[in-house]
Design a protein around this motif. Structure first.
Motif, short mmCIF file in Angstrom:
data_model
loop_
_atom_site.label_atom_id
_atom_site.label_comp_id
_atom_site.label_asym_id
_atom_site.label_seq_id
_atom_site.Cartn_x
_atom_site.Cartn_y
_atom_site.Cartn_z
N GLY A 1 3.75 19.30 0.95
CA GLY A 1 2.33 18.95 1.05
C GLY A 1 1.91 17.70 0.31
O GLY A 1 0.72 17.36 0.30
N THR A 2 2.84 17.00 -0.31
CA THR A 2 2.53 15.77 -1.04
C THR A 2 3.23 14.59 -0.37
O THR A 2 4.40 14.69 0.00
N ALA A 3 2.47 13.50 -0.22
CA ALA A 3 3.04 12.28 0.38
C ALA A 3 3.71 11.43 -0.69
O ALA A 3 3.18 11.28 -1.79
N TYR A 4 4.86 10.87 -0.36
CA TYR A 4 5.59 9.99 -1.27
C TYR A 4 5.84 8.66 -0.56
O TYR A 4 6.43 8.63 0.52
N HIS A 5 5.38 7.57 -1.19
CA HIS A 5 5.52 6.25 -0.57
C HIS A 5 6.77 5.54 -1.11
O HIS A 5 7.54 6.10 -1.90
N HIS A 6 6.96 4.27 -0.69
CA HIS A 6 8.24 3.58 -0.90
C HIS A 6 8.26 2.61 -2.08
O HIS A 6 9.30 2.02 -2.35
N ILE A 7 7.11 2.45 -2.78
CA ILE A 7 7.09 1.47 -3.89
C ILE A 7 7.37 2.22 -5.19
O ILE A 7 6.51 2.95 -5.70
N ILE A 8 8.58 2.04 -5.69
CA ILE A 8 9.08 2.87 -6.79
C ILE A 8 8.89 2.17 -8.13
O ILE A 8 9.27 1.00 -8.30
N ASP A 9 8.30 2.90 -9.09
CA ASP A 9 8.08 2.38 -10.44
C ASP A 9 9.40 2.42 -11.21
O ASP A 9 10.00 3.50 -11.35
N PRO A 10 9.87 1.28 -11.72
CA PRO A 10 11.16 1.28 -12.43
C PRO A 10 11.13 2.09 -13.72
O PRO A 10 12.19 2.48 -14.23
N GLN A 11 9.93 2.37 -14.24
CA GLN A 11 9.83 3.17 -15.47
C GLN A 11 10.00 4.66 -15.18
O GLN A 11 10.76 5.36 -15.85
N GLY B 1 0.80 -1.22 0.00
CA GLY B 1 0.00 0.00 0.00
C GLY B 1 0.83 1.26 0.00
O GLY B 1 2.03 1.23 0.31
N ASP B 2 0.19 2.37 -0.35
CA ASP B 2 0.88 3.66 -0.41
C ASP B 2 0.84 4.39 0.92
O ASP B 2 1.28 5.54 1.03
N TYR B 3 0.32 3.72 1.96
CA TYR B 3 0.14 4.36 3.27
C TYR B 3 1.23 3.98 4.26
O TYR B 3 1.20 4.38 5.41
N GLN B 4 2.19 3.16 3.82
CA GLN B 4 3.28 2.77 4.71
C GLN B 4 4.59 3.38 4.22
O GLN B 4 4.79 3.56 3.02
N ARG B 5 5.47 3.69 5.16
CA ARG B 5 6.78 4.25 4.85
C ARG B 5 6.68 5.44 3.88
O ARG B 5 7.31 5.46 2.83
N THR B 6 5.85 6.40 4.27
CA THR B 6 5.70 7.61 3.45
C THR B 6 6.41 8.78 4.13
O THR B 6 6.69 8.74 5.33
N TYR B 7 6.70 9.77 3.34
CA TYR B 7 7.13 11.05 3.89
C TYR B 7 6.56 12.16 3.03
O TYR B 7 6.07 11.90 1.92
N TRP B 8 6.58 13.38 3.56
CA TRP B 8 5.90 14.50 2.90
C TRP B 8 6.91 15.52 2.39
O TRP B 8 7.86 15.87 3.08
N VAL B 9 6.67 15.98 1.16
CA VAL B 9 7.47 17.06 0.58
C VAL B 9 6.51 18.07 -0.03
O VAL B 9 5.71 17.71 -0.92
#
Length: 284
Positions: free
Chosen positions: A206-216, A196-204
């Motif tokens: 005002g936008t949250a960024y999660h840990h599952i990175i798209d290789p594209q 999910g996008d709700y774990q291991r997030t941080y904010w930059v």
């Protein structure tokens, strides 16, 4: 205790951040990239062999050779959580440079000699998308029947409850509210894994960024809020939950069908899609 000891054993072997006395782990393998082959425990050989298979299965979406890219995100997230005022994204030029060194073929496995060699000195292993489920599966295979093993987002049942033969009841977390279940399902045997996008997030800004990175895109994937997988093997479930999180619905549905997995997708807007097999497991 035996299950705990097994999981701790795998954790130390697959750790890319810490050293342990007397343990040759993936950190050791990474440190010897471009230098020399490293003699490793056969569990590392088995894991990396499976990781290569999952890479092919997901058409490169799940790539354990992406460690150099993921390290940039890991460092930015760690810094951003430590000091939210100065939180920033990794520089795209650095991500693109790191992405040049993500070729899974550079990971050379010699089963006979029990060695792993990373031919490209800038390639780094990161098995975070697979290792937890893989280790849970191995521990479950040695465990008695009738247990429920829960390892942070990975749940594995070794059979129904022994006292009455009834299934376990597993909660699927609501991506919007962390203390609430979106659904509960019945499970007698096998694994449930959610990405999910709700774990291991941080904010930059005002936008949250999660840990599952798209290789594209080299950015956090933006297809889904969460993807939950039910299938017999916890390692495969872990790989699929990440893989389907990085795919559109049609591609993910086809892959799930190929692997005999049942799936619940939750879209960015909160819309739900599920396979018939997943729906049949819902607790009414």
């Amino acid at each position: 205790q035996a299950i705990h000891d097994d999981l701790q054993y795998y954790h130390r072997l697959f750790d890319i951040y810490n050293d342990y006395e007397g343990v040759v782990n993936l950190k050791t393998v990474n440190e010897n990239a471009g230098v020399q082959p490293v003699k490793v425990d056969k569990a590392i050989i088995e894991l990396l062999t499976d990781c290569k298979a999952y890479y092919l299965l997901t058409e490169g979406k799940v790539n354990v050779a992406m460690g150099s890219v993921l390290a940039l995100w890991h460092d930015a997230r760690t810094d951003g959580i430590r000091d939210p005022q100065t939180a920033k994204l990794p520089a795209m030029e650095k991500l693109q440079e790191a992405a040049l060194h993500t070729d899974i073929e550079s990971i050379q496995i010699n089963e006979e000699a029990s060695t792993v060699y990373i031919a490209d000195p800038k390639v780094r292993l990161d098995v975070g998308a697979i290792a937890k489920g893989w280790a849970t599966q191995k521990a479950a295979e040695k465990a008695p029947a009738g247990l429920l093993i829960s390892v942070g987002g990975n749940v594995c049942a070794t059979g129904p409850k022994l006292q009455d033969g009834t299934p376990w009841v597993i909660g699927i977390q609501d991506p919007e509210e962390n203390d609430k279940n979106l659904h509960t399902i019945y499970l007698k045997e096998g694994s449930v894994v959610t990405s999910g996008d709700y774990q291991r997030t941080y904010w930059v800004d005002g936008t949250a960024y999660h840990h599952i990175i798209d290789p594209q895109t080299l950015m956090p994937a933006a297809y889904w809020r969460s993807v939950s997988i039910v299938c017999p093997d916890s390692g495969l479930a872990d790989a699929l939950s990440t893989g389907l999180f990085l795919m559109d619905y049609e591609q993910g549905k086809a892959l799930a069908q190929k692997c005999g997995a049942e799936v619940l997708w939750v879209s960015i807007s909160g819309e739900e899609f599920m396979t018939a097999g997943f729906e049949s497991k819902l607790k009414n």
